[in-house]
Scaffold this active site. Sequence first.
Site, PDB file in Angstrom:
ATOM      1  N   LYS A  50     -55.990  74.214  29.507  1.00 55.18           N
ATOM      2  CA  LYS A  50     -56.011  72.837  28.981  1.00 55.18           C
ATOM      3  C   LYS A  50     -55.137  72.748  27.731  1.00 55.18           C
ATOM      4  O   LYS A  50     -55.463  73.350  26.708  1.00 55.18           O
ATOM      5  CB  LYS A  50     -57.423  72.383  28.616  1.00 55.18           C
TER       6      LYS A  50
ATOM      7  N   GLU B 282     -58.338  82.142  17.944  1.00 59.00           N
ATOM      8  CA  GLU B 282     -57.285  82.113  16.908  1.00 59.00           C
ATOM      9  C   GLU B 282     -57.446  80.782  16.195  1.00 59.00           C
ATOM     10  O   GLU B 282     -57.174  79.732  16.779  1.00 59.00           O
ATOM     11  CB  GLU B 282     -55.896  82.211  17.544  1.00 59.00           C
TER      12      GLU B 282
ATOM     13  N   CYS C 122     -50.179  77.244  11.871  1.00 55.00           N
ATOM     14  CA  CYS C 122     -51.376  77.927  11.350  1.00 55.00           C
ATOM     15  C   CYS C 122     -51.009  78.956  10.297  1.00 55.00           C
ATOM     16  O   CYS C 122     -51.788  79.239   9.397  1.00 55.00           O
ATOM     17  CB  CYS C 122     -52.141  78.587  12.495  1.00 55.00           C
TER      18      CYS C 122
ATOM     19  N   GLU D 286     -57.436  73.455   4.912  1.00 52.46           N
ATOM     20  CA  GLU D 286     -56.221  73.477   5.733  1.00 52.46           C
ATOM     21  C   GLU D 286     -55.747  72.041   5.935  1.00 52.46           C
ATOM     22  O   GLU D 286     -56.426  71.252   6.591  1.00 52.46           O
ATOM     23  CB  GLU D 286     -56.506  74.132   7.085  1.00 52.46           C
TER      24      GLU D 286
HETATM   25  P1  NAD Z   1     -58.327  71.412  17.806  1.00 53.28           P
HETATM   26  O1  NAD Z   1     -59.330  72.471  17.577  1.00 53.28           O
HETATM   27  O2  NAD Z   1     -58.639  70.030  17.434  1.00 53.28           O
HETATM   28  O3  NAD Z   1     -57.935  71.355  19.357  1.00 53.28           O
HETATM   29  C1  NAD Z   1     -57.466  72.501  20.045  1.00 53.28           C
HETATM   30  C2  NAD Z   1     -57.811  72.359  21.510  1.00 53.28           C
HETATM   31  O4  NAD Z   1     -59.229  72.407  21.655  1.00 53.28           O
HETATM   32  C3  NAD Z   1     -57.365  71.047  22.130  1.00 53.28           C
HETATM   33  O5  NAD Z   1     -56.896  71.313  23.441  1.00 53.28           O
HETATM   34  C4  NAD Z   1     -58.639  70.223  22.143  1.00 53.28           C
HETATM   35  O6  NAD Z   1     -58.677  69.232  23.132  1.00 53.28           O
HETATM   36  C5  NAD Z   1     -59.662  71.313  22.437  1.00 53.28           C
HETATM   37  N1  NAD Z   1     -61.036  70.983  22.018  1.00 53.28           N
HETATM   38  C6  NAD Z   1     -61.443  70.228  20.978  1.00 53.28           C
HETATM   39  N2  NAD Z   1     -62.787  70.195  20.918  1.00 53.28           N
HETATM   40  C7  NAD Z   1     -63.246  70.956  21.950  1.00 53.28           C
HETATM   41  C8  NAD Z   1     -64.532  71.322  22.420  1.00 53.28           C
HETATM   42  N3  NAD Z   1     -65.643  70.897  21.817  1.00 53.28           N
HETATM   43  N4  NAD Z   1     -64.619  72.120  23.502  1.00 53.28           N
HETATM   44  C9  NAD Z   1     -63.509  72.588  24.109  1.00 53.28           C
HETATM   45  N5  NAD Z   1     -62.257  72.271  23.721  1.00 53.28           N
HETATM   46  C10 NAD Z   1     -62.125  71.470  22.640  1.00 53.28           C
HETATM   47  O7  NAD Z   1     -56.993  71.924  17.104  1.00 53.28           O
HETATM   48  P2  NAD Z   1     -55.615  71.148  16.967  1.00 53.28           P
HETATM   49  O8  NAD Z   1     -55.795  70.030  16.003  1.00 53.28           O
HETATM   50  O9  NAD Z   1     -55.071  70.874  18.332  1.00 53.28           O
HETATM   51  O10 NAD Z   1     -54.689  72.286  16.339  1.00 53.28           O
HETATM   52  C11 NAD Z   1     -54.596  72.559  14.987  1.00 53.28           C
HETATM   53  C12 NAD Z   1     -55.442  73.764  14.608  1.00 53.28           C
HETATM   54  O11 NAD Z   1     -55.059  74.895  15.382  1.00 53.28           O
HETATM   55  C13 NAD Z   1     -55.268  74.182  13.163  1.00 53.28           C
HETATM   56  O12 NAD Z   1     -56.508  74.481  12.602  1.00 53.28           O
HETATM   57  C14 NAD Z   1     -54.410  75.443  13.266  1.00 53.28           C
HETATM   58  O13 NAD Z   1     -54.535  76.332  12.175  1.00 53.28           O
HETATM   59  C15 NAD Z   1     -54.918  76.029  14.533  1.00 53.28           C
HETATM   60  N6  NAD Z   1     -53.960  76.984  15.087  1.00 53.28           N
HETATM   61  C16 NAD Z   1     -54.236  78.314  14.990  1.00 53.28           C
HETATM   62  C17 NAD Z   1     -53.318  79.245  15.478  1.00 53.28           C
HETATM   63  C18 NAD Z   1     -53.603  80.731  15.378  1.00 53.28           C
HETATM   64  O14 NAD Z   1     -52.904  81.493  16.035  1.00 53.28           O
HETATM   65  N7  NAD Z   1     -54.585  81.149  14.602  1.00 53.28           N
HETATM   66  C19 NAD Z   1     -52.132  78.809  16.075  1.00 53.28           C
HETATM   67  C20 NAD Z   1     -51.891  77.443  16.144  1.00 53.28           C
HETATM   68  C21 NAD Z   1     -52.807  76.537  15.650  1.00 53.28           C
END
Ligand code: NAD
Length: 491
Positions: free
Chosen positions: A182, A258, A292, A394
Amino acid sequence: MTEITSKTREIKLFIDGEYVTSSANKTFAVHNPATQDVIAIVHEATKEDVDRACLAARRAFEEGPWRTMTIKERCAKIRRMAEIIMERREELARLEALDVGKPFPVAYEFEIPRAAHNLQFFADFMEQQGSETYPMEEEYLNYTRYEPVGVASLITPWNLPFMLTTWKLGPCLATGNTAVIKPAEPTPMTVSLLGEIAKAAGIPDGVVNIVQGFGPHSTGEFMTTHPEVDLISFTGETTTGKAIMKNGADTLKRVSFELGGKAANIVFEDANLDKAIPTSIRAAFLNSGQVCLAGSRILVQRSIFDEFVERFKDAASKLKVGDPQDSSTNMGPLVSKEHYDKVTRYIKIAEEENSKLVFGGKRPELPDYLKHGFYLEPTIYIQENPKARICQEEIFGPIVTLIPFDTEEEALQIANSTEYGLNGVIWTDNLQRAHRVAHRVRAGTIWVNCWFVRDLRAPFGGFKKSGIGREGGHHSLEFFTEAKTVCLALS
Ligand code: NAD
């Protein structure tokens, strides 16, 4: 505008080798973050659609031939996917720039080739794996098999959609698992094409499934509670990781997370500023700070603080903010209205906390056709209090905070003072100090006199609230496999 950027696409679900519509005919719109034009209508996967995808993945896992074919055969197909990605590099890069708002060259030069490399790397790496044997005197021989776990939910964020999905899909497939993927709801386009890419590469139906939709009470939640899903590889926010862990607990799913970061980029007085400044600019503003690993807190030793501030501000003022499809653009818009509102709220917070604005803080002047885009200037604050919210939380946007420090010990205290521990950066010409500080910063990756350099064999992941588990090289393979011991009597 090219055909790629002007068309409104219909994005379907990819289940059991076919693109299909939402069973409830539910759709949502995706906008170009540079203009707010609608660029795609996306089919949202219902509970029933997710169920079909998970069952297809289960059948493909149990019945083969994916799991039972030789590693060589499997990896040849994964390598073919990588080749097709490179054949479609320009198209994929244009779409990624359109969907996320990132400058086209960033997608074309780095992210799409890296996505192909993710698949190629894990195919090659898998072929080279051996396993342990433990002979017991002359009587018994133990040996280990690494077998695929089953059906994996792969859930990714919007900042690097294609690159991060392939980073999970590579080891998932190489080890013989099947996947339900997804992408994040604002950026579904490139990941959606992985279905046809997998099919063209000869990956059997049901091995790769792609569903679209939201998180809570939607597709994401259905995928993380589904009884046929054995493991979840998730990249996204720390708060989402907590929700997924709770949702997966009933069916005891294996998780790899992650999560967020708030890296300290520490510049000591003996640093080579000719290198530290341009790299710190990249670390702060690449992908509009939506990375990130962004160096979003720059800790600078007080003796060089004023010089650093001047030179950093000067470099930031030269960044060209503009149209992501224009190759001369350095910084595009933020990804969505929702995210723009979240990021710009920190401008208000920074003011309330008496942060000193050095540069930016408002919408840049742009041509008329970009007037509705979610743009923000590269923004720099000075904040003496490392406990201020802009130093702790963040922001995930083009807002960076400069924090002065006097001693190495103080820098370490500030660096370790957040709930995150994904990465850190150290700038110094003193080798002893480089090692000393690298060992004491509590984070999964420390870069010394560089940033964003990755060897895919090395472990990658976060300390503290930045993650659970490690990805990369054998760490990824371990996550996607069950170790089995076979003990054989020799006589
Ligand atoms: P997010 O957590 O809002 O969403 C990520 C994914 O999770 C999306 O596909 C979303 O639809 C899904 N999601 C949301 N709630 C869910 C739930 N309850 N159950 C299952 N899936 C769910 O994150 P974002 O806003 O898309 O991305 C930004 C974040 O990602 C930042 O915190 C960033 O630091 C982190 N990030 C981390 C890394 C790493 O390698 N550590 C890399 C890239 C981004």
